[in-house]
Design a protein around this motif. Structure first.
Motif, PDB file in Angstrom:
ATOM      1  N   ASP A 194       0.814  -1.230   0.000  1.00  0.00           N
ATOM      2  CA  ASP A 194       0.000   0.000   0.000  1.00  0.00           C
ATOM      3  C   ASP A 194       0.842   1.272   0.000  1.00  0.00           C
ATOM      4  OD1 ASP A 194      -2.407  -1.431   0.084  1.00  0.00           O
ATOM      5  OD2 ASP A 194      -2.171  -1.715   2.253  1.00  0.00           O
ATOM      6  N   LEU A 195       1.838   1.283  -0.831  1.00  0.00           N
ATOM      7  CA  LEU A 195       2.749   2.430  -0.873  1.00  0.00           C
ATOM      8  C   LEU A 195       2.073   3.633  -1.535  1.00  0.00           C
ATOM      9  CD1 LEU A 195       5.644   3.542  -0.468  1.00  0.00           C
ATOM     10  CD2 LEU A 195       6.126   2.768  -2.776  1.00  0.00           C
ATOM     11  N   ASN A 196       2.180   4.743  -0.839  1.00  0.00           N
ATOM     12  CA  ASN A 196       1.575   5.964  -1.341  1.00  0.00           C
ATOM     13  C   ASN A 196       2.586   7.088  -1.220  1.00  0.00           C
ATOM     14  OD1 ASN A 196      -0.177   8.396  -1.379  1.00  0.00           O
ATOM     15  ND2 ASN A 196      -1.762   6.826  -1.527  1.00  0.00           N
ATOM     16  N   LYS A 197       2.709   7.884  -2.292  1.00  0.00           N
ATOM     17  CA  LYS A 197       3.620   9.026  -2.215  1.00  0.00           C
ATOM     18  C   LYS A 197       2.996  10.250  -2.855  1.00  0.00           C
ATOM     19  CE  LYS A 197       7.000  11.664  -1.582  1.00  0.00           C
ATOM     20  NZ  LYS A 197       7.335  12.128  -0.224  1.00  0.00           N
ATOM     21  N   LYS A 198       2.990  11.328  -2.079  1.00  0.00           N
ATOM     22  CA  LYS A 198       2.485  12.598  -2.613  1.00  0.00           C
ATOM     23  C   LYS A 198       3.611  13.610  -2.620  1.00  0.00           C
ATOM     24  CE  LYS A 198      -2.262  12.169  -0.995  1.00  0.00           C
ATOM     25  NZ  LYS A 198      -3.097  12.375   0.171  1.00  0.00           N
ATOM     26  N   PHE A 199       3.746  14.341  -3.706  1.00  0.00           N
ATOM     27  CA  PHE A 199       4.624  15.507  -3.734  1.00  0.00           C
ATOM     28  C   PHE A 199       3.697  16.711  -3.686  1.00  0.00           C
ATOM     29  CE2 PHE A 199       7.635  12.607  -6.028  1.00  0.00           C
ATOM     30  CZ  PHE A 199       8.636  12.649  -5.070  1.00  0.00           C
ATOM     31  N   GLY A 200       3.574  17.314  -2.522  1.00  0.00           N
ATOM     32  CA  GLY A 200       2.588  18.381  -2.376  1.00  0.00           C
ATOM     33  C   GLY A 200       1.210  17.778  -2.546  1.00  0.00           C
ATOM     34  N   LYS A 201       0.467  18.275  -3.548  1.00  0.00           N
ATOM     35  CA  LYS A 201      -0.880  17.742  -3.751  1.00  0.00           C
ATOM     36  C   LYS A 201      -0.905  16.627  -4.796  1.00  0.00           C
ATOM     37  CE  LYS A 201      -3.631  21.674  -2.255  1.00  0.00           C
ATOM     38  NZ  LYS A 201      -4.182  22.958  -2.675  1.00  0.00           N
ATOM     39  N   THR A 202       0.181  16.517  -5.561  1.00  0.00           N
ATOM     40  CA  THR A 202       0.208  15.500  -6.609  1.00  0.00           C
ATOM     41  C   THR A 202       0.498  14.130  -6.026  1.00  0.00           C
ATOM     42  OG1 THR A 202       1.718  17.165  -7.465  1.00  0.00           O
ATOM     43  CG2 THR A 202       0.863  15.557  -9.042  1.00  0.00           C
ATOM     44  N   GLU A 203      -0.385  13.209  -6.332  1.00  0.00           N
ATOM     45  CA  GLU A 203      -0.193  11.840  -5.869  1.00  0.00           C
ATOM     46  C   GLU A 203       0.599  11.091  -6.942  1.00  0.00           C
ATOM     47  OE1 GLU A 203      -3.897  10.007  -4.950  1.00  0.00           O
ATOM     48  OE2 GLU A 203      -3.029   8.818  -3.340  1.00  0.00           O
ATOM     49  N   VAL A 252      13.353   8.711  -1.394  1.00  0.00           N
ATOM     50  CA  VAL A 252      12.067   9.406  -1.311  1.00  0.00           C
ATOM     51  C   VAL A 252      11.347   8.819  -0.106  1.00  0.00           C
ATOM     52  CG1 VAL A 252       9.814   9.518  -2.418  1.00  0.00           C
ATOM     53  CG2 VAL A 252      11.864   9.946  -3.766  1.00  0.00           C
ATOM     54  N   LYS A 253      10.842   9.703   0.752  1.00  0.00           N
ATOM     55  CA  LYS A 253      10.149   9.238   1.954  1.00  0.00           C
ATOM     56  C   LYS A 253       8.679   9.009   1.626  1.00  0.00           C
ATOM     57  CE  LYS A 253      13.694   9.976   4.788  1.00  0.00           C
ATOM     58  NZ  LYS A 253      14.295   9.014   5.699  1.00  0.00           N
ATOM     59  N   GLN A 254       8.204   7.790   1.893  1.00  0.00           N
ATOM     60  CA  GLN A 254       6.821   7.478   1.536  1.00  0.00           C
ATOM     61  C   GLN A 254       5.822   8.243   2.399  1.00  0.00           C
ATOM     62  OE1 GLN A 254       8.856   4.570   2.732  1.00  0.00           O
ATOM     63  NE2 GLN A 254       7.412   3.252   3.793  1.00  0.00           N
ATOM     64  N   PHE A 281      16.799  18.119   6.030  1.00  0.00           N
ATOM     65  CA  PHE A 281      17.516  17.175   5.157  1.00  0.00           C
ATOM     66  C   PHE A 281      17.063  15.744   5.392  1.00  0.00           C
ATOM     67  CE2 PHE A 281      21.260  14.556   4.071  1.00  0.00           C
ATOM     68  CZ  PHE A 281      21.496  14.995   2.777  1.00  0.00           C
ATOM     69  N   GLN A 282      16.781  15.422   6.659  1.00  0.00           N
ATOM     70  CA  GLN A 282      16.376  14.052   6.977  1.00  0.00           C
ATOM     71  C   GLN A 282      15.008  13.693   6.398  1.00  0.00           C
ATOM     72  OE1 GLN A 282      17.257  14.391  11.222  1.00  0.00           O
ATOM     73  NE2 GLN A 282      18.362  12.483  11.071  1.00  0.00           N
ATOM     74  N   LYS A 283      14.192  14.712   6.149  1.00  0.00           N
ATOM     75  CA  LYS A 283      12.849  14.420   5.644  1.00  0.00           C
ATOM     76  C   LYS A 283      12.747  14.639   4.143  1.00  0.00           C
ATOM     77  CE  LYS A 283      10.335  15.381   9.857  1.00  0.00           C
ATOM     78  NZ  LYS A 283      10.270  16.595  10.652  1.00  0.00           N
ATOM     79  N   LYS A 284      13.798  15.136   3.547  1.00  0.00           N
ATOM     80  CA  LYS A 284      13.740  15.569   2.163  1.00  0.00           C
ATOM     81  C   LYS A 284      13.666  14.401   1.173  1.00  0.00           C
ATOM     82  CE  LYS A 284      16.227  19.100  -0.373  1.00  0.00           C
ATOM     83  NZ  LYS A 284      15.190  20.092  -0.590  1.00  0.00           N
ATOM     84  N   ASP A 285      12.982  14.634   0.050  1.00  0.00           N
ATOM     85  CA  ASP A 285      12.953  13.647  -1.030  1.00  0.00           C
ATOM     86  C   ASP A 285      14.028  13.986  -2.051  1.00  0.00           C
ATOM     87  OD1 ASP A 285      10.749  12.193  -0.112  1.00  0.00           O
ATOM     88  OD2 ASP A 285       9.374  13.692  -0.898  1.00  0.00           O
ATOM     89  N   PHE A 286      14.722  12.949  -2.527  1.00  0.00           N
ATOM     90  CA  PHE A 286      15.755  13.197  -3.544  1.00  0.00           C
ATOM     91  C   PHE A 286      15.415  12.511  -4.849  1.00  0.00           C
ATOM     92  CE2 PHE A 286      17.978  14.337   0.268  1.00  0.00           C
ATOM     93  CZ  PHE A 286      18.662  15.453  -0.139  1.00  0.00           C
TER      94      PHE A 286
END
Lengths: 236, 262
Positions: free
Chosen positions: A6-15, A51-53, B257-262
């Protein structure tokens, strides 16, 4: 083995990734395909922890990746574009990575010769061409005998000799029961290397299965056409 | 060896070979050399040197730091795919940028003193010059790292950094002058001390002034300054302030930095 739940990733509002669940098995080459911006790189980077989920869980050999970094000892990663510190040499970078990793460099000696980069290893990166940097990237990702490979458009920028050698390397590592995940826009390459295909469209998995099952289903002989049909959005 | 030290070792290797760091070292050397050649008076040369140091170090440290971190983006991606935690990597890059800059400054500024044999005449002054220069290097590299992790757009980030430098080195003094002028009828000494401590560049400048006993020129305020900064407590508070200017931006930039996406 990699399990994504169930991995979900949003960049701001974009899913970018929408509730992806996926199991990637060892001893197989899994190709992630999809149009530009479909989330391929984000998916790979999520497993790597780059990238942090937003939600969900990722397990690498049963170990959660969240807040953990030791699991990356098992991973060899080739990024889409290789760019390294201008004033360091490839040899220095290799020893830096060696310092960080638990496993020894057992492959680099074998790889350097066929990649034809012996003379480039002592030059600073600012004097190396894009293709040569890409070869160094191959070297670094394969040298430490990882169990899992993430190869993001690996052959883009490689000359035909290195590219075909690279494919041989992938085939050998597959024989060695490694887990290999790659993305590519060259369908011929995928047909040649991959066993499984994961098709991503707008952050969702639209197809997962073997190449043959996809070809059968689409009644095509060429993978390129089958994928193109998938991209045009037709339901399976 | 900790992961941070491993990264630091290679980062220093990389930065030290940068032509900008070499140029920077040479700049301070040439500056000191010219000033000592032109003026026989050590004190005069020293004060000119101090004024330039207070302007140049914050500017170069913050711009170099930002450009370095922006251009390390792909390298950071590659490093983060290795078994290393983000905190160690970030600390390694920070010290790998600031230590070579500080070392370059140290070598560049000390050499002319040695060549002209002025070390004995100005031992204390030289120590001041070196310590304040190094402290400002660490402060402004930390500030630039904070801006860089906050702002992904390189042009905006660099613009912001130049603005911050301008505020600290020019605009801030204007505001202080305005306050002094506007509230001249009130006792402002303690407020003045507080205002000067808040700005790391001003703090550096005042420490120099106190050292040279020119504070007398500032009248009563100067006397209050002399009393405060001349005391142990004053020195302690000033040092703590500089230290906070390093720790606070570094703390927040590491968190981001620890929370940032790369």
């Amino acid at each position: 083995m990699i399990e994504i739940k169930d991995l979900n990733k949003k960049f701001g509002k974009t899913e970018v990734l929408k509730n992806i669940s996926l199991t990637i098995e060892s001893g197989k080459v899994t190709a992630i395909v999809g149009p530009n911006g479909s989330g391929k790189t984000t998916l790979i980077k999520s497993v790597l922890g780059l990238v942090k989920q937003t939600a969900g869980e990722i397990l690498v050999d049963g170990e959660s990746t969240n807040g953990n970094f030791n699991y990356r000892n098992k991973i060899g990663y080739m990024p889409q574009t290789a760019k390294y510190p201008d004033n360091l040499t490839a040899n220095e970078l290799l020893s830096l990575v060696k310092d960080l990793r638990a496993n020894d460099d057992i492959h680099s000696k074998k790889i350097i010769e066929p990649l034809n980069i012996k003379g480039e290893l002592e030059k600073p990166f600012k004097n190396l061409s894009g293709g040569t940097k890409q070869k160094v990237s191959v070297l670094i990702s394969f040298a430490f005998n990882p169990q899992i490979y993430f190869l993001d458009e690996p052959t883009a920028g490689l000359d035909p000799i290195s590219s075909s050698y690279f494919k041989d390397l992938v085939a050998i590592e597959k024989e060695n029961k490694k887990t290999i995940v790659l993305t590519s826009h060259i369908m011929g390459e995928i047909q040649e290397l991959a066993d499984e295909i994961v098709f991503l469209l707008e952050g969702e998995i639209k197809f997962k299965g073997t190449i043959n099952s996809l070809l059968d289903h689409k009644k095509e002989t060429k993978l390129e056409r089958a994928i193109a049909e998938l991209m045009s959005g037709e339901k399976l | 060896m900790s992961l941070m030290m491993k990264v630091l070792r290679y980062e220093i290797h990389n930065t030290i070979r940068s032509k900008w760091v070499i140029l920077y070292t040479f700049f301070f050397f040439l500056l000191g050399y010219t000033l000592f050649s032109l003026s026989g008076d050590v004190d005069k040369a020293y004060i000119s040197l101090m004024n330039i140091v207070l302007i140049v170090i914050p500017l170069v440290s913050s711009i170099f730091g930002a450009i370095y971190l922006y251009s390390s983006r792909e390298f950071i991606e590659m490093m983060l795919s290795q078994p290393i935690d983000r905190k160690s990597l970030f600390a390694g890059i920070y010290f790998g940028t600031s230590i070579p800059l500080a070392a370059g400054y140290l070598i560049g500024i000390i050499t002319p003193f040695l060549i002209f044999g002025k070390v004995k005449e100005q031992t204390e002054g030289l120590i001041f010059l070196v310590l304040i220069g190094i402290a400002l290097t660490f402060v402004f590299t930390a500030i630039s790292f904070l801006i860089t992790v906050l702002q992904d757009d390189k042009a905006k980030g660099l613009g912001l950094i130049i603005l911050i430098w301008l505020v600290f080195s020019v605009i801030y003094d204007g505001i202080v002058l305005f306050i002094v002028y506007y509230f001249e009828e009130y006792p402002l000494e303690n407020i003045m001390i507080a205002l000067s401590i808040i700005n790391p560049i001003d703090l550096g400048r005042i420490l120099f002034l106190i050292k040279f006993n020119i504070s007398a020129l500032m009248g009563y305020t100067g006397a209050v300054f002399q009393k405060f900064f001349g005391s142990y407590l004053g020195v302690l508070i000033s040092a703590a302030c500089i230290f906070f200017w390093i720790i606070i931006p570094l703390f927040f930039s590491t968190k981001i930095f620890q929370k940032k996406d790369f």
